[in-house]
Scaffold this motif. Sequence first.
Motif, short mmCIF file in Angstrom:
data_model
loop_
_atom_site.label_atom_id
_atom_site.label_comp_id
_atom_site.label_asym_id
_atom_site.label_seq_id
_atom_site.Cartn_x
_atom_site.Cartn_y
_atom_site.Cartn_z
N TRP A 29 0.83 -1.20 0.00
CA TRP A 29 0.00 0.00 0.00
C TRP A 29 0.86 1.25 0.00
O TRP A 29 0.62 2.18 -0.77
CB TRP A 29 -0.94 0.00 1.21
CG TRP A 29 -1.71 1.27 1.31
CD1 TRP A 29 -1.42 2.36 2.09
CD2 TRP A 29 -2.87 1.63 0.58
NE1 TRP A 29 -2.34 3.36 1.89
CE2 TRP A 29 -3.25 2.94 0.96
CE3 TRP A 29 -3.65 0.96 -0.38
CZ2 TRP A 29 -4.35 3.58 0.42
CZ3 TRP A 29 -4.75 1.60 -0.90
CH2 TRP A 29 -5.09 2.90 -0.50
N LYS A 74 -8.64 -1.81 1.46
CA LYS A 74 -7.99 -0.54 1.81
C LYS A 74 -8.26 0.50 0.72
O LYS A 74 -8.53 1.68 1.03
CB LYS A 74 -6.48 -0.75 1.99
CG LYS A 74 -5.69 0.49 2.27
CD LYS A 74 -5.86 0.96 3.70
CE LYS A 74 -4.94 2.13 3.95
NZ LYS A 74 -4.54 2.27 5.32
N ALA A 78 -9.99 4.00 1.33
CA ALA A 78 -9.28 5.24 0.99
C ALA A 78 -10.12 6.12 0.07
O ALA A 78 -10.08 7.35 0.17
CB ALA A 78 -7.94 4.92 0.35
N ALA A 87 -4.91 7.15 4.24
CA ALA A 87 -5.21 6.96 2.81
C ALA A 87 -4.02 7.35 1.94
O ALA A 87 -4.01 7.06 0.75
CB ALA A 87 -6.44 7.78 2.42
N ARG A 88 -3.03 8.01 2.54
CA ARG A 88 -1.85 8.43 1.78
C ARG A 88 -0.88 7.26 1.59
O ARG A 88 -0.90 6.31 2.34
CB ARG A 88 -1.14 9.58 2.49
CG ARG A 88 -1.95 10.86 2.45
CD ARG A 88 -1.19 12.03 3.04
NE ARG A 88 -0.87 11.75 4.44
CZ ARG A 88 0.28 12.04 5.02
NH1 ARG A 88 1.23 12.64 4.36
NH2 ARG A 88 0.48 11.76 6.29
#
Length: 107
Positions: A29, A74, A78, A87-88
Amino acid sequence: MAEKNFYSHSDAAEKSRRDKAVALARYLWDRDISADDLAAMAADVRRKVARAADINPPSSDETWTVVTTLLREKAEWARDHPGHDAARRAHSDEKILWVKPPVQPWR
């Protein structure tokens, strides 16, 4: 009579697989590697990714399937929380190390 190893189907093994999958999903991620990117990766590249994340590469596709599911979840989260810090992607510039962009033909 030989004793069978039931560890691979025990609760402890399931927790270990889940912990490994979560750690791999976090690593991917942060590098902006999606579930689709992961699904397209060759097995040898996935093993290299796991080692780069300081994780012993999973011995079965079962763990990678969980990683793919976690990445999809995820991504959905996000999209619903775009301003949230979680979410970054902290290392999105490293994506190119694992996912090569398609080569554009000469015109």
